[in-house]
Design an enzyme around this catalytic site. Structure first.
Site, mmCIF file in Angstrom:
data_model
loop_
_atom_site.group_PDB
_atom_site.id
_atom_site.type_symbol
_atom_site.label_atom_id
_atom_site.label_comp_id
_atom_site.label_asym_id
_atom_site.label_seq_id
_atom_site.Cartn_x
_atom_site.Cartn_y
_atom_site.Cartn_z
ATOM 1 N N LYS A 278 0.841 -1.196 0.000
ATOM 2 C CA LYS A 278 0.000 0.000 0.000
ATOM 3 C C LYS A 278 0.875 1.245 0.000
ATOM 4 C CE LYS A 278 -3.947 -1.788 2.667
ATOM 5 N NZ LYS A 278 -4.984 -1.587 1.626
ATOM 6 N N ARG A 352 -10.419 -11.438 1.847
ATOM 7 C CA ARG A 352 -11.240 -12.517 1.290
ATOM 8 C C ARG A 352 -10.508 -13.853 1.325
ATOM 9 N NH1 ARG A 352 -11.734 -9.128 -4.194
ATOM 10 N NH2 ARG A 352 -11.334 -7.475 -2.680
HETATM 11 N N1 BES Z 1 -8.193 -3.704 4.433
HETATM 12 C C1 BES Z 1 -8.298 -3.293 3.092
HETATM 13 C C2 BES Z 1 -9.555 -2.487 2.803
HETATM 14 C C3 BES Z 1 -9.568 -1.070 3.301
HETATM 15 C C4 BES Z 1 -8.739 -0.121 2.704
HETATM 16 C C5 BES Z 1 -10.429 -0.684 4.254
HETATM 17 C C6 BES Z 1 -8.788 1.184 3.135
HETATM 18 C C7 BES Z 1 -10.488 0.624 4.694
HETATM 19 C C8 BES Z 1 -9.654 1.564 4.126
HETATM 20 C C9 BES Z 1 -8.309 -4.522 2.177
HETATM 21 O O1 BES Z 1 -7.552 -5.582 2.588
HETATM 22 C C10 BES Z 1 -7.782 -4.065 0.865
HETATM 23 O O2 BES Z 1 -6.643 -3.708 0.823
HETATM 24 N N2 BES Z 1 -8.600 -4.091 -0.177
HETATM 25 C C11 BES Z 1 -8.203 -3.650 -1.453
HETATM 26 C C12 BES Z 1 -8.834 -4.570 -2.463
HETATM 27 C C13 BES Z 1 -8.293 -4.363 -3.856
HETATM 28 C C14 BES Z 1 -6.840 -4.769 -3.918
HETATM 29 C C15 BES Z 1 -9.123 -5.174 -4.807
HETATM 30 C C16 BES Z 1 -8.673 -2.227 -1.633
HETATM 31 O O3 BES Z 1 -9.767 -1.890 -1.169
HETATM 32 O O4 BES Z 1 -7.917 -1.431 -2.174
HETATM 33 MN MN MN Z 2 -5.518 -5.393 1.931
#
Ligand code: BES
Ligand code: MN
Ligand code: ZN
Length: 496
Positions: A278, A352
């Site tokens: 990230k 997931r």
């Molecule tokens: N934990 C995150 C989702 C999240 C991100 C919640 C920011 C709250 C704030 C999750 O694991 C994630 O990183 N999801 C990705 C999915 C994507 C790679 C398809 C996302 O939301 O960017």
């Molecule tokens: Mn994630």
């Protein structure tokens, strides 16, 4: 904090502070009006002078109002009298109790339950008052070197309502239990990733099992997870030095033949994204990626307190998502407990990957319903903002039950469609499915992924990415959706 019902007149109660409502357009609530009369129109004068307009959330503290026994009177703005809603009511309760917490009042008499709110009976209003008192009482201090003592902590709360009503007393009991569950979830959420590890979460679950009757904790370790074939969950865990845990809490409040309701909570104690790292900005907030787990554990505490006649199981897959030599790489193919293979196109879609195995595991309980709770997608915050949780389900009946509980608890949800057309976005050339579905409808494709593992279940998914915590100056976990989950479960036992 001690709560009790009291039906005395507001001028006669010997407390540090009486809380009464004032509406816009010079309208006073019945209690404000009573205090106004006894003080020869003092409040009316203040309103006329413009000291308080009655706008929602406004406050004005009065000292030693003549003929009034209480030391202080807090006037709280309630907005337009005919526009009062349940969510406004919550704000009013929160504002006034927060104010009291920072004033010198240790005992209060709250006259807000008399306000007429469409759809809210006395029971629900009492619950809101007590839940707000717990909510505003919470402070995070665990990792501060100096604990700042509260000079005048609020100790006694009298609520203006019929003292004989069983339903009123039940409301206090329920809200006390929900308040405990919410604040436990907040504490777990707020703790940093280096303290709140999977092992720490497991210890918390064991603690609940030790503290309450009818609750059993089982912690499954790496080797057991390997035996179960949880290749998807373990593929996320192996990028971290923290040991993964599958935490199971079983509450038995009813006969064995009663099928349990299962709650599954995402317990990523830190989500860096893994190899699909990230960006740095606000990455600290990914310590909140275990808020689904926290809400499920918090709800079990509420249930343990209330001992309702039903069976509930909480399942929490917990690990970290970090980049490492052993971590998942984009393109890796893993095999889930269900036997389905998954191409990991993005290691940041890890939630997931751990949930799918936990959901498959839940089948062994032949559950009456399964609800998973997860900070699953940033897309959910884009779609719905920070007010409702996203709700997706394979059962219309379950959706209705959850919506009803959301309305009662004022812990809101909004349904998104789980149409099969979206599922096509998960196609993979190299495995049974990919773990991402492209840019479009990210929250829905995440749920479509989970739906492939819940075909045998009456299942719903709550995406709490927008509601689990607040950012900015008030950064911190909210404890949502503990009120919703608790209500959903309590409703199940009233309806059998
Ligand atoms: N934990 C995150 C989702 C999240 C991100 C919640 C920011 C709250 C704030 C999750 O694991 C994630 O990183 N999801 C990705 C999915 C994507 C790679 C398809 C996302 O939301 O960017
Ligand atoms: Mn994630
Ligand atoms: Zn995550």
């Amino acid at each position: 904090m001690d709560f009790s019902l009291d039906n005395q007149s507001p001028d006669k109660v010997s407390v540090d502070c009486v809380i009464v409502g004032v509406f816009e357009n010079n309208e006073l609530s019945p209690s404000a009006s009573a205090l106004d009369k006894i003080s020869q129109g003092f409040i009316t004068n203040l309103v006329k002078q413009g000291d308080i307009e009655g706008k929602s959330g406004q406050t004005l503290l009065l000292h030693q109002l003549s003929e009034v026994v209480a030391k202080r009177v807090l006037l709280v703005g309630c907005g337009k009298k005919d526009k009062l809603t349940a969510s406004q009511f919550r704000k009013i309760c929160n504002t006034s109790l927060k104010f009291v917490n920072s004033s010198a009042s240790q005992s209060v008499f709250i006259c807000l339950t008399e306000l007429e709110v469409p759809g809210m009976g006395t029971h629900r209003k009492i619950r809101q008052v007590v839940e707000s008192a717990h909510y505003t009482d919470y402070r995070f201090e665990e990792t501060k070197s100096e604990k700042t003592p509260v000079k005048h902590p609020l100790e006694t709360v009298f609520i203006s309502a019929d003292t004989e009503s069983v339903s009123n007393r039940e409301a206090i009991k329920e809200a006390n239990a929900i308040g405990l569950g919410v604040n436990l979830a907040r504490e777990l959420g707020n703790l940093p990733g280096n303290i709140c590890t999977p092992t720490y979460l497991a210890k918390q679950a064991v603690q609940i099992a030790d503290d309450y009757k009818n609750i059993k904790a089982t912690i499954l370790e790496q080797t057991e997870l390997e035996k179960l074939g949880m290749g998807s969950f373990l593929s996320v865990a192996k990028g971290s030095r923290e040991a993964p845990k599958l935490i199971i809490l079983e509450y038995s409040g009813a006969d064995k033949n009663n099928k349990p309701h299962v709650l599954v909570g995402k317990g990523i104690t830190f989500d860096s994204g893994g190899i699909s790292l990230k960006p740095g900005q606000a990455m600290d907030e990914m310590k909140f990626d275990m808020c689904g787990a926290a809400s499920v554990i918090g709800t079990m505490k509420t249930i343990a307190e209330l001992q309702p006649d039903l069976n509930v199981v909480a399942i929490v897959p917990s690990c970290e998502n970090l980049p490492d030599g052993l971590a998942n790489k984009p393109g890796d193919v893993v095999t889930s407990m269900s036997g389905q293979t998954i191409e990991v196109l993005n290691t940041d879609a890890e939630g997931r990957l751990i949930l799918c195995d936990a959901l498959t595991y839940s089948e062994k309980y032949e559950p009456a319903s399964v609800i998973d709770v997860a900070t699953l997608t940033g897309a959910c915050v884009i779609a719905l903002g920070k007010h409702p949780a996203g709700l997706l389900s394979n059962s219309d009946e379950l959706v209705e039950d959850i919506k009803a509980a959301a309305s009662t608890s004022q812990d809101r949800v909004w349904q998104l469609p789980l149409w099969e057309e979206y599922d096509e976005q998960l196609k993979s050339n190299f495995a049974d499915m990919a773990n991402i579905g492209g840019r479009d409808a990210g929250t829905i494709t995440a749920a479509c992924f989970l739906a492939r593992f819940t075909k045998k279940l009456k299942w719903a998914h709550l995406d709490i990415a927008g509601v689990a915590w607040e950012s900015g100056a008030t950064k911190g976990a909210t404890g949502r959706p503990v009120p919703l989950l608790s209500q959903y479960l309590l409703d199940r036992c009233n309806k059998g």
